[in-house]
Scaffold this active site. Structure first.
Site, PDB file in Angstrom:
ATOM      1  N   VAL A 439     -52.831 -22.786 -20.886  1.00 25.88           N
ATOM      2  CA  VAL A 439     -52.574 -22.109 -22.069  1.00 25.88           C
ATOM      3  C   VAL A 439     -52.439 -20.649 -21.672  1.00 25.88           C
ATOM      4  CG1 VAL A 439     -53.751 -23.590 -23.649  1.00 25.88           C
ATOM      5  CG2 VAL A 439     -55.007 -21.655 -22.639  1.00 25.88           C
ATOM      6  N   ASP A 440     -51.188 -19.959 -22.434  1.00 25.89           N
ATOM      7  CA  ASP A 440     -51.121 -18.639 -22.192  1.00 25.89           C
ATOM      8  C   ASP A 440     -52.221 -18.126 -23.200  1.00 25.89           C
ATOM      9  OD1 ASP A 440     -49.663 -16.105 -21.772  1.00 25.89           O
ATOM     10  OD2 ASP A 440     -48.855 -16.375 -23.880  1.00 25.89           O
TER      11      ASP A 440
END
Length: 752
Positions: A439-440
């Site tokens: 995930v960013d």
């Protein structure tokens, strides 16, 4: 006064926008309407252009009109989700079914009269009379009611594309032609084919089989149409009209007459017609129709709104920015329609099996005939014929072919209703296998919109005055941090003065003159390189702010620091819940972000994410995905920015936040309309549910044929004396297709 033929507004006689056609002067309210009028009708109304049709089992088949698929014989379906479905073919099938049922029922009773106690039917219609009545009742059923199936079967033999209708054609054709010959040329038949002094007729078998096939086709067609309800529901979201302002007039016009740049007024309780930006007014907008989020979103001047969402409590004036096929809703419908027609990799196995299936059934029927003709009890040839027909009829390649596409269609539609858009069927199959999620941070775990969190002014400095100077010099910058300062000043009602000699240094800061003073705002090293002195005295305070996860903006006036502004990107309200759900699902989570180490670790710690990589460039995110893949992991990447696009494209499944950049959406296989990380859990649940449903369908189709064909061939006869009537075989064949579609429809109620 005249009426504009495009937007139906009143037009003054002196309007300069005019066209002369066939000696008649036509006036328009604007140049745009005049140009629209001059375009071909198809260009003005794209929805009315010719639609193409494709097969749900063989998407490579594309035709300009609805007809039977040359490969499997199924009716082709419209590729354009907006095309109104033609009910004429379904009505024709129902009409044929009614006629066939009316004729087949007395035919069945007549042929089975000897089994009725007292044989009252046999006494009423004795001998040859009964046989001619059977012929009269069966012939319309075979040659008219069942003609579409027989024609498809004949075409399949000519073209070599063997399918379900090939088997129906051979089975019912053999039964009818044998009975026809037995009726007209009975003396020519050998004694071995006679039973009780006459050659048996099987008109009832051919008629009842075709009636049952008709019933199955009607039920299957109705069920297949229900699989497209998700797209139809999306199509119904848009309003039919829009309130447009043109030439100081407010008028309701058809939605397809709205153009980019139009000014639209939307009142409380009305749906927003198209995508646009608010110019005046504030309101709460219910976006649940598209995103599934029940809480209304407050919208203010300058913010974007999406077509088909519901304006709740305020009148707004908006400018149309995306209309027609460019709106978010239109793109969603297009994506769902294309995804529903795509094939999962598992379909390749099914296609290979199906290619051999019909020839194998034909061989099984031939072997059945030969074995019964050689070893069966008398009359051997009659038993051989009946059992061979039963084998041809009971086999159902349609159930096998429908198993995967029906589940895909319903599953993707179910995802769209929940705000999870799937790009294609391959993504569905991959979602079932992912074990790692990258995930960013910004825009994925956090809101992606930084806000002012704290003001730390120098001694004697007024915080509001300091914000005024910083926001003034930042107002011409496009950086998100600059927007946070300007937004904070607007919220506090601070008017911003003009700026002169403005300069922006990418990655550094801004410089300009405000009220005759030189103001600088940005990073510490930017101010230092500009000659600002006294920065060391602020380092400790800046570090404390950074330790809390804030980004610091240093502000200087006339070469001296006057304070620090702290900006923070808030964690999304449901991010922690989403992370917990992903952990419970057995997925490993890694945060890979380009942000600073301290900020990234603070967010990760708050959310319970243990693996963190900060300061990673876009190429580094892609490298991380590829590293995990090389080590045997199936990776999903979730992000929303342009910098996430390489990693989204490289991942086994790219998951884009619907609130993110267009390039991220293009590279992703899954789009979460709400921008909520919990959508990953929904997407994975959807993938697992669809694949489970596909496996159930394939299991049923394979087991049905594995058991049904030997039973129809008579394998139970030596042990139990049981033979399967061709009529029962037809009922079982129809039931198998309907049951596969019905099982797929259960996905409409899948909890995700």
């Amino acid at each position: 006064m005249s009426i504009d033929p495009i937007c139906h507004m009143t037009v003054k006689e002196d309007s300069p926008h005019r066209v002369e056609r066939n000696g008649e002067l036509i006036l328009f309210c604007s140049e745009h309407c005049r140009l629209q009028f001059l375009q071909p009708a198809a260009a003005r109304h794209p929805a009315k252009r010719g639609c193409q049709f494709t097969c749900p089992m063989h998407p490579e088949i594309i035709r300009a009109k609805p007809e039977a698929c040359p490969v499997c014989g199924m009716d082709l379906e419209p590729m354009d989700a907006g095309t109104e479905e033609d009910e004429s073919e379904l009505r024709d099938l129902i009409r044929r079914l009614i006629v066939a049922a009316i004729l087949a029922l007395p035919l069945f009773i007549l042929s089975m009269g000897s089994m009725i106690p007292g044989n009252s039917v046999g006494r009423m219609f004795p001998g040859e009379i009964s046989r001619w009545i059977e012929f009269a009742l069966a012939t319309p059923v075979v040659l008219w009611a069942g003609f579409p199936f027989l024609r498809r079967g004949a075409v399949s033999l000519v073209t070599g594309h063997l399918n379900m209708f090939t088997l129906i054609f051979l089975g019912t054709g053999a039964a009818y032609l044998f009975s026809l010959c037995a009726l007209f040329f009975s003396p020519l038949f050998p004694h071995s084919l006679q039973h009780d002094g006459s050659v048996p007729l099987y008109f009832e078998a051919a008629a009842v089989i075709l009636t049952l096939v008709l019933l199955g086709q009607v039920l299957e067609t109705q069920a297949r149409r229900r699989t497209r309800t998700a797209v139809r529901e999306l199509l119904q979201l848009s309003p039919r009209q829009a309130r447009v302002l043109r030439n100081d007039q407010e008028l309701m016009i058809p939605l397809d007459a709205v153009i980019g740049g139009d000014l639209l007024r939307v009142r409380p309780g009305e749906k927003i017609p198209v995508d646009g930006i608010i110019l005046e007014g504030n309101s709460a907008v219910d976006e649940s129709l598209l995103t599934g989020e029940s809480t209304p979103v407050d919208k203010h001047t300058g913010e974007t709104v999406t077509g088909a969402t519901l304006n709740q409590n305020g009148t707004i004036l908006m400018k149309a920015t995306r209309v027609g096929g460019d709106t978010v809703l239109a793109q969603i419908i297009r994506m769902v329609s294309e995804a529903q027609r795509s094939h999962a990799p598992i379909q390749r196995l099914v296609d290979r099996v199906a290619a051999w299936f019909v020839p194998a059934v034909g061989l099984a029927a031939l072997v059945t005939f030969m074995v019964w003709a050689w070893l069966g009890p008398e009359p051997r040839l009659i038993h051989a014929l009946i059992n061979a027909v039963a084998v041809l009829i009971i086999a159902c390649p349609c159930a096998l072919g429908l198993a995967t596409p029906m589940s895909i269609m319903v599953g993707i539609g179910r995802g769209a209703q929940a705000g999870v858009l799937i790009k294609n069927a391959e993504v569905i199959q991959t979602l079932d296998r992912i074990d790692t999620v990258i995930v960013d941070k910004t825009g994925t775990l956090t809101e992606g919109r930084p806000d002012l969190a704290d003001i730390l002014p120098a001694a004697g400095e007024d915080p509001a005055a300091m914000l005024r100077l910083a926001a003034a010099v930042e107002q011409h910058s496009e950086h998100p941090l600059a927007a946070a300062l300007v937004r904070a000043a607007q919220v506090q009602g601070i008017p911003l003065p003009a700026v002169t000699n403005f300069r922006s240094t990418p990655g550094g800061g801004v410089d300009g003159w405000v009220d005759g003073m030189r103001i600088q705002a940005g990073r510490r090293d930017f101010l230092s390189m500009a000659g600002v002195v006294g920065l060391v005295d602020w380092d400790a305070q800046a570090q404390r702010l950074q330790d809390k996860g804030h980004t610091t903006i240093w502000v200087a006036r006339e070469g001296k620091p006057i304070g620090i502004l702290a900006v923070s990107d808030r964690i999304k309200a449901n991010a922690r819940e989403a992370v917990v759900a992903l952990h419970q699902a057995g997925l490993a989570i890694q945060m890979v972000t380009g942000d600073a180490e301290s900020t990234a670790r603070r967010v990760a710690a708050e959310l319970g994410i243990e693996s963190v990589e900060a300061g990673v460039m876009p190429g580094g995110k892609r490298d991380r995905v590829e590293y995990l893949q090389k080590n045997g992991h199936v990776v999903a990447m979730a992000g929303d920015g342009i910098n996430d696009a390489p990693a989204l494209a490289a991942a086994d499944v790219g998951i884009a936040m619907g609130t993110g950049a267009d390039v991220a959406l293009e590279c992703a296989g899954v789009t979460l309309l709400r921008g909520d990380l919990r959508g990953i859990v929904k997407a994975r649940s959807l993938g697992r549910g669809v694949m489970r449903n596909i496996r159930q369908n394939l299991f049923f189709a394979f087991i049905y044929n594995i058991i049904g064909i030997p039973v129809a061939a008579g394998i139970l006869y030596p042990f139990f004396g049981i033979l399967l009537s061709p009529m029962l075989a037809a009922a079982a064949m129809s039931f198998s297709s309907v049951s596969v579609v019905a099982n797929a429809l259960r996905l409409k109620r899948l909890k995700i």
